[in-house]
Design a protein around this motif. Structure first.
Motif, PDB file in Angstrom:
ATOM      1  N   VAL A 118      30.475  34.068  30.264  1.00 31.68           N
ATOM      2  CA  VAL A 118      29.936  35.145  31.096  1.00 31.68           C
ATOM      3  C   VAL A 118      29.625  34.595  32.482  1.00 31.68           C
ATOM      4  O   VAL A 118      28.929  33.585  32.622  1.00 31.68           O
ATOM      5  CB  VAL A 118      28.669  35.750  30.459  1.00 31.68           C
ATOM      6  CG1 VAL A 118      28.063  36.811  31.377  1.00 31.68           C
ATOM      7  CG2 VAL A 118      29.001  36.346  29.092  1.00 31.68           C
ATOM      8  N   LEU A 174      29.201  44.131  27.072  1.00 34.05           N
ATOM      9  CA  LEU A 174      30.165  43.896  28.143  1.00 34.05           C
ATOM     10  C   LEU A 174      30.250  45.130  29.010  1.00 34.05           C
ATOM     11  O   LEU A 174      30.239  46.260  28.511  1.00 34.05           O
ATOM     12  CB  LEU A 174      31.527  43.584  27.534  1.00 34.05           C
ATOM     13  CG  LEU A 174      32.692  43.305  28.489  1.00 34.05           C
ATOM     14  CD1 LEU A 174      32.494  41.961  29.191  1.00 34.05           C
ATOM     15  CD2 LEU A 174      34.011  43.300  27.696  1.00 34.05           C
ATOM     16  N   ASP A 176      31.734  46.613  33.209  1.00 32.62           N
ATOM     17  CA  ASP A 176      32.567  46.279  34.367  1.00 32.62           C
ATOM     18  C   ASP A 176      31.740  45.642  35.479  1.00 32.62           C
ATOM     19  O   ASP A 176      32.119  44.619  36.048  1.00 32.62           O
ATOM     20  CB  ASP A 176      33.263  47.533  34.911  1.00 32.62           C
ATOM     21  CG  ASP A 176      34.415  47.992  34.034  1.00 32.62           C
ATOM     22  OD1 ASP A 176      34.836  47.214  33.149  1.00 32.62           O
ATOM     23  OD2 ASP A 176      34.895  49.122  34.219  1.00 32.62           O
ATOM     24  N   TRP A 177      30.590  46.263  35.789  1.00 32.04           N
ATOM     25  CA  TRP A 177      29.741  45.703  36.842  1.00 32.04           C
ATOM     26  C   TRP A 177      28.297  46.128  36.614  1.00 32.04           C
ATOM     27  O   TRP A 177      28.036  47.086  35.895  1.00 32.04           O
ATOM     28  CB  TRP A 177      30.227  46.109  38.230  1.00 32.04           C
ATOM     29  CG  TRP A 177      30.217  47.583  38.559  1.00 32.04           C
ATOM     30  CD1 TRP A 177      31.142  48.512  38.196  1.00 32.04           C
ATOM     31  CD2 TRP A 177      29.240  48.289  39.356  1.00 32.04           C
ATOM     32  NE1 TRP A 177      30.800  49.754  38.695  1.00 32.04           N
ATOM     33  CE2 TRP A 177      29.644  49.644  39.421  1.00 32.04           C
ATOM     34  CE3 TRP A 177      28.068  47.902  40.011  1.00 32.04           C
ATOM     35  CZ2 TRP A 177      28.908  50.612  40.117  1.00 32.04           C
ATOM     36  CZ3 TRP A 177      27.343  48.870  40.699  1.00 32.04           C
ATOM     37  CH2 TRP A 177      27.770  50.199  40.753  1.00 32.04           C
ATOM     38  N   CYS A 210      32.024  41.795  41.238  1.00 31.96           N
ATOM     39  CA  CYS A 210      32.237  41.737  39.794  1.00 31.96           C
ATOM     40  C   CYS A 210      33.719  41.874  39.454  1.00 31.96           C
ATOM     41  O   CYS A 210      34.205  41.255  38.492  1.00 31.96           O
ATOM     42  CB  CYS A 210      31.424  42.816  39.083  1.00 31.96           C
ATOM     43  SG  CYS A 210      29.630  42.516  39.086  1.00 31.96           S
ATOM     44  N   ARG A 211      34.432  42.666  40.236  1.00 40.40           N
ATOM     45  CA  ARG A 211      35.863  42.817  39.994  1.00 40.40           C
ATOM     46  C   ARG A 211      36.607  41.514  40.301  1.00 40.40           C
ATOM     47  O   ARG A 211      37.514  41.097  39.566  1.00 40.40           O
ATOM     48  CB  ARG A 211      36.422  43.969  40.826  1.00 40.40           C
ATOM     49  CG  ARG A 211      37.823  44.365  40.392  1.00 40.40           C
ATOM     50  CD  ARG A 211      38.314  45.641  41.003  1.00 40.40           C
ATOM     51  NE  ARG A 211      39.407  46.153  40.183  1.00 40.40           N
ATOM     52  CZ  ARG A 211      39.331  47.217  39.411  1.00 40.40           C
ATOM     53  NH1 ARG A 211      38.206  47.900  39.356  1.00 40.40           N
ATOM     54  NH2 ARG A 211      40.366  47.609  38.700  1.00 40.40           N
ATOM     55  N   ARG A 214      35.997  39.140  37.479  1.00 40.33           N
ATOM     56  CA  ARG A 214      36.802  39.454  36.296  1.00 40.33           C
ATOM     57  C   ARG A 214      38.232  38.968  36.479  1.00 40.33           C
ATOM     58  O   ARG A 214      38.831  38.409  35.547  1.00 40.33           O
ATOM     59  CB  ARG A 214      36.790  40.951  36.015  1.00 40.33           C
ATOM     60  CG  ARG A 214      37.773  41.333  34.915  1.00 40.33           C
ATOM     61  CD  ARG A 214      37.745  42.801  34.565  1.00 40.33           C
ATOM     62  NE  ARG A 214      36.555  43.148  33.805  1.00 40.33           N
ATOM     63  CZ  ARG A 214      36.386  44.304  33.176  1.00 40.33           C
ATOM     64  NH1 ARG A 214      37.343  45.234  33.230  1.00 40.33           N
ATOM     65  NH2 ARG A 214      35.291  44.561  32.515  1.00 40.33           N
ATOM     66  N   ARG A 215      38.798  39.187  37.660  1.00 42.95           N
ATOM     67  CA  ARG A 215      40.168  38.731  37.909  1.00 42.95           C
ATOM     68  C   ARG A 215      40.282  37.218  37.779  1.00 42.95           C
ATOM     69  O   ARG A 215      41.362  36.687  37.469  1.00 42.95           O
ATOM     70  CB  ARG A 215      40.611  39.179  39.302  1.00 42.95           C
ATOM     71  CG  ARG A 215      40.927  40.671  39.392  1.00 42.95           C
ATOM     72  CD  ARG A 215      41.193  41.089  40.812  1.00 42.95           C
ATOM     73  NE  ARG A 215      41.562  42.501  40.881  1.00 42.95           N
ATOM     74  CZ  ARG A 215      41.514  43.236  41.985  1.00 42.95           C
ATOM     75  NH1 ARG A 215      41.096  42.691  43.131  1.00 42.95           N
ATOM     76  NH2 ARG A 215      41.866  44.501  41.968  1.00 42.95           N
ATOM     77  N   TRP A 218      36.111  35.743  34.531  1.00 36.51           N
ATOM     78  CA  TRP A 218      34.698  35.776  34.168  1.00 36.51           C
ATOM     79  C   TRP A 218      34.293  37.186  33.746  1.00 36.51           C
ATOM     80  O   TRP A 218      34.616  38.153  34.419  1.00 36.51           O
ATOM     81  CB  TRP A 218      33.828  35.341  35.343  1.00 36.51           C
ATOM     82  CG  TRP A 218      34.039  33.924  35.751  1.00 36.51           C
ATOM     83  CD1 TRP A 218      34.796  33.469  36.793  1.00 36.51           C
ATOM     84  CD2 TRP A 218      33.492  32.763  35.114  1.00 36.51           C
ATOM     85  NE1 TRP A 218      34.753  32.104  36.859  1.00 36.51           N
ATOM     86  CE2 TRP A 218      33.958  31.644  35.834  1.00 36.51           C
ATOM     87  CE3 TRP A 218      32.663  32.571  34.018  1.00 36.51           C
ATOM     88  CZ2 TRP A 218      33.609  30.344  35.484  1.00 36.51           C
ATOM     89  CZ3 TRP A 218      32.307  31.268  33.670  1.00 36.51           C
ATOM     90  CH2 TRP A 218      32.780  30.181  34.394  1.00 36.51           C
ATOM     91  N   SER A 219      33.567  37.288  32.644  1.00 32.77           N
ATOM     92  CA  SER A 219      33.100  38.589  32.194  1.00 32.77           C
ATOM     93  C   SER A 219      31.721  38.900  32.769  1.00 32.77           C
ATOM     94  O   SER A 219      31.005  38.017  33.246  1.00 32.77           O
ATOM     95  CB  SER A 219      33.053  38.657  30.667  1.00 32.77           C
ATOM     96  OG  SER A 219      32.162  37.676  30.153  1.00 32.77           O
ATOM     97  N   CYS A 220      31.368  40.177  32.707  1.00 26.35           N
ATOM     98  CA  CYS A 220      30.084  40.674  33.219  1.00 26.35           C
ATOM     99  C   CYS A 220      29.374  41.399  32.076  1.00 26.35           C
ATOM    100  O   CYS A 220      29.994  42.210  31.381  1.00 26.35           O
ATOM    101  CB  CYS A 220      30.328  41.609  34.396  1.00 26.35           C
ATOM    102  SG  CYS A 220      28.840  42.354  35.098  1.00 26.35           S
ATOM    103  N   TRP A 221      28.077  41.115  31.909  1.00 23.21           N
ATOM    104  CA  TRP A 221      27.318  41.695  30.806  1.00 23.21           C
ATOM    105  C   TRP A 221      26.022  42.320  31.291  1.00 23.21           C
ATOM    106  O   TRP A 221      25.442  41.893  32.301  1.00 23.21           O
ATOM    107  CB  TRP A 221      27.005  40.635  29.751  1.00 23.21           C
ATOM    108  CG  TRP A 221      28.155  40.368  28.821  1.00 23.21           C
ATOM    109  CD1 TRP A 221      29.348  39.790  29.146  1.00 23.21           C
ATOM    110  CD2 TRP A 221      28.218  40.674  27.431  1.00 23.21           C
ATOM    111  NE1 TRP A 221      30.157  39.715  28.044  1.00 23.21           N
ATOM    112  CE2 TRP A 221      29.490  40.243  26.970  1.00 23.21           C
ATOM    113  CE3 TRP A 221      27.332  41.244  26.523  1.00 23.21           C
ATOM    114  CZ2 TRP A 221      29.882  40.391  25.642  1.00 23.21           C
ATOM    115  CZ3 TRP A 221      27.725  41.393  25.194  1.00 23.21           C
ATOM    116  CH2 TRP A 221      28.990  40.970  24.765  1.00 23.21           C
TER     117      TRP A 221
END
Length: 317
Positions: A118, A174, A176-177, A210-211, A214-215, A218-221
């Motif tokens: 994360v 989980l 997106d942002w 956050c986008r 992710r690219r 890395w994930s966002c929680w």
């Protein structure tokens, strides 16, 4: 694990001082309050508060000579900490209009330590009485713009997977942002992705960041065990639901367009503009026919059309 905190202040010194008071027993590293050229007594007031409470060994104020926006303010704070304190394990970005509940920072750090994949996590934001605010979101999309513009129950159900602000959930999940009002970022994310895009003056900067994370893998929680009171709109006055609606500032439209253009291209941006404008126009007609109260900011549709389809768009494109 060390956590350095950045708080960006603009003419909200009293709120920032309250935020610091709530953060004092929770912090585990340096705190920098970036003053975004408030042109009032914010710097002197905050310096006095820090001195009076004996916080000078862990907290300081960084005055900027001009207001380049929220992203630039956070970036300035992060750069200052990296240069003068050293790079911590995590950076915590806090709004000045927040009050940190006991254990909120610890819960974020524990979650990040337990989940090394994360990159970014956000707190549960809530009103002073504990009522949760929607603070875990989906990325904006054309279908999301249709749902937001129409405000129609059947459309919301059909487009449920595109609703930008879904209902609050009680478990970590989980997303997106997360809202930048209380957002922790892993050091490695900044090393890999860089800092926030300073082309955003205010709004959409955390969505974009956050986008990018992710690219980069890395994930966002969303971590609801970390609870932070958010006095919504107190730092900007734009989203405060307890006041009379204010006209949406031009920088909100600019940030929205920058997000769509940079992440999806010009054609997708035009489609998103048309989707919201047509859907919202239909809502306005339905509101008039059903004699519903008008709770929108003044001139919202007209401002949207002028900024996205008129001369202002051509001038700022």
């Amino acid at each position: 694990m060390s956590v350095a905190t950045v708080i960006v202040n603009y003419r909200t010194a009293d709120l920032a001082a309250e935020c610091l008071r709530s953060l004092a027993p929770e912090r585990s590293g340096a705190v920098i309050v970036v003053d975004n050229a408030s042109a009032d007594d914010s710097v002197a007031h905050l310096d006095a508060v820090i001195a009076d409470y004996g916080w000078a060994d862990w907290c300081s104020v960084l005055p900027l000579d001009h207001n380049a926006g929220y992203a630039a303010g956070n970036n300035s704070g992060i750069r200052y900490l990296q240069t003068n304190i050293g790079t911590p394990d995590y950076f915590l970005l806090l709004n000045p209009d927040t009050v940190v509940r006991p254990g909120a920072v610890r819960e974020l750090v524990h979650f990040m330590n337990a989940n090394p994949h994360v990159g970014i996590a956000g707190s549960r934001l809530e009103d002073s009485d504990g009522t949760p605010q929607r603070s875990a979101f989906r990325f904006p999309s054309v279908f999301g713009e249709v749902e937001a513009g129409l405000r129609l129950g059947v459309a919301t159900r059909l487009l449920s997977r595109s609703v930008v602000a879904p209902p609050v959930r009680d478990m970590a999940h989980l997303t997106d942002w997360v809202a930048g009002a209380s957002m922790i970022v892993r050091r490695e994310v900044i090393e890999q992705v860089g800092l926030m895009d300073e082309g955003y003056f205010l709004y959409f900067e955390e969505v974009d960041y956050c986008r990018k994370a992710r690219r980069a893998g890395w994930s966002c929680w969303y971590v609801p065990s970390s609870r932070v009171v958010h006095l919504v709109g107190q730092s900007t006055g734009v989203t405060d639901m307890k006041r009379e609606p204010r006209r949406v500032p031009s920088y909100w439209f600019a940030s929205r367009r920058r997000y769509f253009r940079n992440n999806h291209g010009a054609m997708y941006c035009r489609l998103a503009d048309a989707a919201w404008a047509c859907s919202h126009a239909l809502w306005r007609v339905r509101r008039w026919l059903q004699r519903k109260p008008d709770t929108d900011p003044p001139g919202l549709l007209g401002d949207f059309l002028r900024f996205n389809f008129g001369r202002q768009r051509r001038a700022t494109a």
